[in-house]
Design an enzyme around this catalytic site. Structure first.
Site, PDB file in Angstrom:
ATOM      1  N   MET A  34     -30.631  18.467  -2.943  1.00 14.05           N
ATOM      2  CA  MET A  34     -32.090  18.576  -2.912  1.00 14.05           C
ATOM      3  C   MET A  34     -32.646  18.009  -1.606  1.00 14.05           C
ATOM      4  O   MET A  34     -33.506  18.614  -0.969  1.00 14.05           O
ATOM      5  CB  MET A  34     -32.706  17.856  -4.120  1.00 14.05           C
ATOM      6  CG  MET A  34     -34.198  18.071  -4.254  1.00 14.05           C
ATOM      7  SD  MET A  34     -34.646  19.820  -4.295  1.00 14.05           S
ATOM      8  CE  MET A  34     -34.741  20.121  -6.057  1.00 14.05           C
TER       9      MET A  34
ATOM     10  N   GLU B 290     -25.095  -1.999 -18.020  1.00 15.19           N
ATOM     11  CA  GLU B 290     -26.355  -2.074 -18.773  1.00 15.19           C
ATOM     12  C   GLU B 290     -27.260  -0.884 -18.464  1.00 15.19           C
ATOM     13  O   GLU B 290     -28.029  -0.431 -19.307  1.00 15.19           O
ATOM     14  CB  GLU B 290     -27.101  -3.377 -18.471  1.00 15.19           C
ATOM     15  CG  GLU B 290     -26.472  -4.624 -19.087  1.00 15.19           C
ATOM     16  CD  GLU B 290     -25.456  -5.294 -18.163  1.00 15.19           C
ATOM     17  OE1 GLU B 290     -25.089  -4.681 -17.134  1.00 15.19           O
ATOM     18  OE2 GLU B 290     -25.023  -6.422 -18.470  1.00 15.19           O
TER      19      GLU B 290
ATOM     20  N   LYS C 273     -32.182 -18.416 -25.312  1.00  7.33           N
ATOM     21  CA  LYS C 273     -31.011 -18.731 -26.140  1.00  7.33           C
ATOM     22  C   LYS C 273     -31.345 -19.647 -27.324  1.00  7.33           C
ATOM     23  O   LYS C 273     -30.877 -19.417 -28.440  1.00  7.33           O
ATOM     24  CB  LYS C 273     -29.972 -19.406 -25.236  1.00  7.33           C
ATOM     25  CG  LYS C 273     -28.769 -19.945 -25.944  1.00  7.33           C
ATOM     26  CD  LYS C 273     -27.589 -19.079 -25.702  1.00  7.33           C
ATOM     27  CE  LYS C 273     -26.319 -19.806 -26.105  1.00  7.33           C
ATOM     28  NZ  LYS C 273     -25.150 -18.987 -25.824  1.00  7.33           N
TER      29      LYS C 273
ATOM     30  N   PHE D 110     -28.526 -20.762 -14.052  1.00 10.77           N
ATOM     31  CA  PHE D 110     -27.533 -19.695 -13.918  1.00 10.77           C
ATOM     32  C   PHE D 110     -27.955 -18.465 -14.723  1.00 10.77           C
ATOM     33  O   PHE D 110     -28.290 -18.569 -15.900  1.00 10.77           O
ATOM     34  CB  PHE D 110     -26.160 -20.202 -14.388  1.00 10.77           C
ATOM     35  CG  PHE D 110     -25.105 -19.129 -14.338  1.00 10.77           C
ATOM     36  CD1 PHE D 110     -24.685 -18.601 -13.114  1.00 10.77           C
ATOM     37  CD2 PHE D 110     -24.539 -18.630 -15.499  1.00 10.77           C
ATOM     38  CE1 PHE D 110     -23.731 -17.599 -13.060  1.00 10.77           C
ATOM     39  CE2 PHE D 110     -23.574 -17.641 -15.457  1.00 10.77           C
ATOM     40  CZ  PHE D 110     -23.174 -17.117 -14.233  1.00 10.77           C
ATOM     41  N   GLN D 111     -27.960 -17.343 -14.081  1.00  9.34           N
ATOM     42  CA  GLN D 111     -28.355 -16.064 -14.688  1.00  9.34           C
ATOM     43  C   GLN D 111     -29.760 -16.100 -15.289  1.00  9.34           C
ATOM     44  O   GLN D 111     -30.039 -15.409 -16.260  1.00  9.34           O
ATOM     45  CB  GLN D 111     -27.318 -15.596 -15.724  1.00  9.34           C
ATOM     46  CG  GLN D 111     -25.978 -15.233 -15.072  1.00  9.34           C
ATOM     47  CD  GLN D 111     -25.038 -14.473 -15.979  1.00  9.34           C
ATOM     48  OE1 GLN D 111     -25.039 -14.655 -17.188  1.00  9.34           O
ATOM     49  NE2 GLN D 111     -24.195 -13.615 -15.386  1.00  9.34           N
TER      50      GLN D 111
END
Lengths: 164, 561
Positions: B471, B51, B163, B113-114
């Site tokens: 760097m 993602e 959802k 969940f999630q």
């Protein structure tokens, strides 16, 4: 360092107060008091903030607030704005102090809202310096606990936040 | 027309002119993906490897075009994986809409969940965000999100959709693209004040930032500089705003800016700042920054005026309009002393550059790499980078032929940004795209090579491979007594084989000739190519203003260890 009272109209929605307060945290502003409540328009809430700081802090706070989508109006109130705060203060009700406490309540136009043989709860309303003075007065008698609302304020006369 | 929430999401994206989205499916966005399947003729979805890659791709898509980039992720980890990409867009004011699914309303707040409170998580890193509680609000919320993302000072907006809202149905009607809310025009009196200040200046410096980069005002800016005998410098984010091929442009100023650009800015008596926010990387010690100069600042965001640097005049509103009005009102001027002084600075810069070049014995240096890219890149090429030394070298030496060709994470400095962003830029433009990266940054999100191969996105990846986190190591060399804590990589990654394993083309270059040949070929292959370009770990990004330092502290030379 000056003290400012800032009034903010925000959408009366879930999460808006979090947006405003989290902004203060992440920009490092020191807020003295913050109150929030309903307004004459049901779609808006009004947040009143008092802060101490220089012009830089004040301008940054205002500019950052203005960028919030849910903030509809931000203004600094005039110095002579009417400011009020409410305090509930619970003190020991010892018989030898009772008349002194009641005299103070009388002079400050406060009122006793709960009374028991060992403690009383007093409600005081006024500008913050009056509240400070009352707290100082009660200290020798033994403060059990206290609770202050923070300042609510409106400009004087016909002027409103939206007419500014 | 009655549609499900998921269909409304996709239909509203189409309504807003979105043709490409980047994302990754998951449990709480299955319905959105079902709708994407249904409307796949009208909207193209690019499946990334992660993602985070999708969020950077949406960002790169936007940087290269100015359009709102869109990414989609599922709830919980899908949503949190977008966070770095959203924050990157926020710090660089990039318009983006991120859509996340969430658990159904009935399960919200129950640590399901999630389940993650992603609007809470992203509150400080979005311009605004929304939790859509009911399907009736969905289409308008998406429209508002697009309006917020692109109006005023742009930024990312997140929309979290439970959802059940995706499943429920309501009426949908196409309302057309929401237009940008126009910025207010600045009062004439303020324009006059600006003109007055500019007219009194003897050493004017036009300072261009990200706020001007996308406006396509390059030519006007150069013309104006010629008219008033000013020079032009830019911040990191202002790169590509002004075409490099003109005598007025001194390049990037700031921590790793061009010597002449930084010194000229410090010596200027008037800075006309156009869409810059005076980041600490640009100013160094603010107390000593441009202290002989009056500053006139043009910006859409009032909070940027006097935030980091005190300015003499702030013109808040439509930057392009203000600039044009100022340019029109200013009279032609001749400032030969200033121009002469700047020529001297340029000469000094060339001397430092020559000294550095003379001290280099390596067969392939970062500067050679960037100059070869300049030489061989086709017109319109987008240059993307990751973050670190390679990024600064690319910023210093790349020449741009048009605006919106610079895709690099400035404010947040996100290592791992480059590959996703480069893919997004290519998908948006179809123009040749080069990613200059380092072995450290590339290691963070090289999984997106899979995406580049799947969709045949022909990004030419130039990997400056020095085996160190350059760097940080440079800072350790200069400020930490050469104690190279955790910056020396003892990885044995073979980037040629790695590219091949992903199905891309891999090349190795150890000298200039090999690099030229590899790059030349890469531009003809029309496939993703990784060029492992081996450079010396002791190359430094110079000049350097030490963090918190002022112009007098500028480092132009480092003795090699």
């Amino acid at each position: 360092m000056n003290r400012f009272v800032i009034s903010v109209y925000v959408d009366n929605q879930i999460g808006v107060l979090t947006r405003v307060t989290s902004l203060f945290t992440r920009r490092g502003f020191n807020i003295d008091t913050l109150t929030v409540g309903e307004t004459e328009r049901s779609e808006y809430s009004r947040i009143t903030i008092t802060m101490a700081g220089d012009c830089y802090a004040r301008d940054q706070l205002i500019n950052q607030l203005k960028k919030q989508v849910n903030v509809k109006k931000v203004e600094i109130l005039e110095e002579d704005a009417t400011k009020r705060e409410l305090m509930l203060i619970k003190v020991h009700n010892a018989s030898e102090n009772r008349s002194d406490i009641m005299t103070a309540v009388d002079v400050f136009r406060a009122s006793v809202i709960d009374y028991s043989p060992t403690a009383m709860c007093i409600e005081v309303t006024g500008n913050p310096s009056k509240i400070d003075a009352f707290v100082k007065l009660m200290q020798p008698f033994g403060i059990l606990e206290m609770c202050r609302t923070g300042i609510v304020a409106l400009d004087r006369g016909e002027q409103t936040l939206f007419s500014k | 027309m009655k549609l499900t929430g998921a269909e409304i999401i996709v239909k509203t994206l189409i309504e807003q002119g979105v043709t490409d989205v980047f994302g990754y499916p998951g449990g709480q966005v299955i319905n959105i993906y079902d709708a994407l399947y249904k409307y796949k003729e009208e909207i193209n979805h690019i499946l990334t490897a992660h993602e985070q890659g999708a969020s950077h791709a949406a960002d790169g898509y936007s940087r290269a075009t100015g359009k709102v980039g869109v990414c989609i992720a599922t709830s919980g980890p899908g949503a949190t994986n977008l966070v770095t990409g959203i924050a990157t867009a926020m710090l660089d004011s990039i318009p983006m809409v991120a859509i996340t699914g969430n658990v159904p309303n009935s399960l919200i707040g129950k640590d399901s969940f999630q389940e993650i409170d992603i609007t809470g998580v992203t509150m400080p890193i979005t311009k605004h965000n929304f939790f859509v509680a009911k399907v009736e609000d969905l289409a308008d919320t998406i429209r508002q999100a697009f309006s917020i993302a692109k109006s005023g000072r742009p930024g990312p907006v997140l929309i979290d959709v439970p959802k059940d809202v995706q499943v429920n149905t309501c009426e949908f009607e196409d309302q057309g693209v929401v237009e940008k809310i126009p910025l207010p025009k600045v009062d004439e009196a303020l324009i006059d004040e600006a003109v007055e200040l500019i007219s009194q200046a003897k050493r004017p410096y036009i300072y261009i930032g990200g706020g001007a980069a996308g406006l396509g005002m390059g030519r006007e800016i150069v013309e104006f500089a010629r008219k008033i005998d000013a020079v032009i410098g830019c911040s990191f984010m202002g790169l590509s705003a002004v075409p490099d091929e003109n005598e007025r442009f001194l390049g990037m100023q700031g921590m790793h800016g061009h010597y002449a650009s930084s010194v000229a800015q410090n010596e200027a008596d008037l800075i006309l700042a156009v869409g810059v926010r005076f980041s600490d990387r640009a100013t160094g010690n603010v107390a000593k920054f441009a202290k002989n100069s009056k500053i006139v600042q043009l910006d859409p965001d009032s909070a940027e005026v006097n935030k980091n640097v005190r300015v003499d005049l702030g013109l808040v509103g439509d930057v392009e309009d203000s600039f044009k009005r100022i340019a029109e009102k200013c009279v032609k001027r001749n400032l030969p002393e200033w121009i002469k002084r700047v020529e001297t600075l340029k000469e000094e810069e060339r001397k430092f550059e020559a000294e550095i070049a003379a001290s280099q014995t390596a067969a392939l240096t970062p500067k050679m790499i960037v100059q070869t890219i300049n030489e061989l890149k086709p017109a319109r090429t987008v240059i993307a980078t990751d973050v670190g030394q390679h990024q600064m070298w690319t910023a210093q030496y790349t020449t741009f032929d048009m605006p919106r060709r610079w895709v690099s994470s400035g404010g947040l400095g996100t290592m791992g940004f480059g590959l996703g962003a480069a893919m997004g830029a290519y998908v948006a433009t179809g123009d040749p795209t080069v990613l200059v990266t380092g072995d450290g940054s590339f290691g963070m999100n090289l999984n997106e090579l899979a995406t580049a191969v799947s969709y045949n996105i022909p990004v030419v990846i130039v990997l400056m491979n020095n085996g160190v986190l350059g760097m940080v190591r440079q800072w350790q060399t200069l400020f930490f007594g050469k104690r190279y804590s955790q910056t020396v990589l003892s990885r044995q990654t073979d980037f040629v084989k790695l590219a091949e394993a992903f199905g891309a083309v891999g090349k190795r270059a150890t000298n200039l000739g090999e690099f030229k040949a590899a790059l030349k070929e890469a531009f003809t292959l029309n496939r993703p190519v990784v060029i492992d370009a081996q450079v010396d770990k002791d190359e430094f990004v110079l000049p350097m203003l030490p963090p918190g330092g002022a112009i007098d502290d500028i480092i132009v030379k480092v003795e090699k260890s």
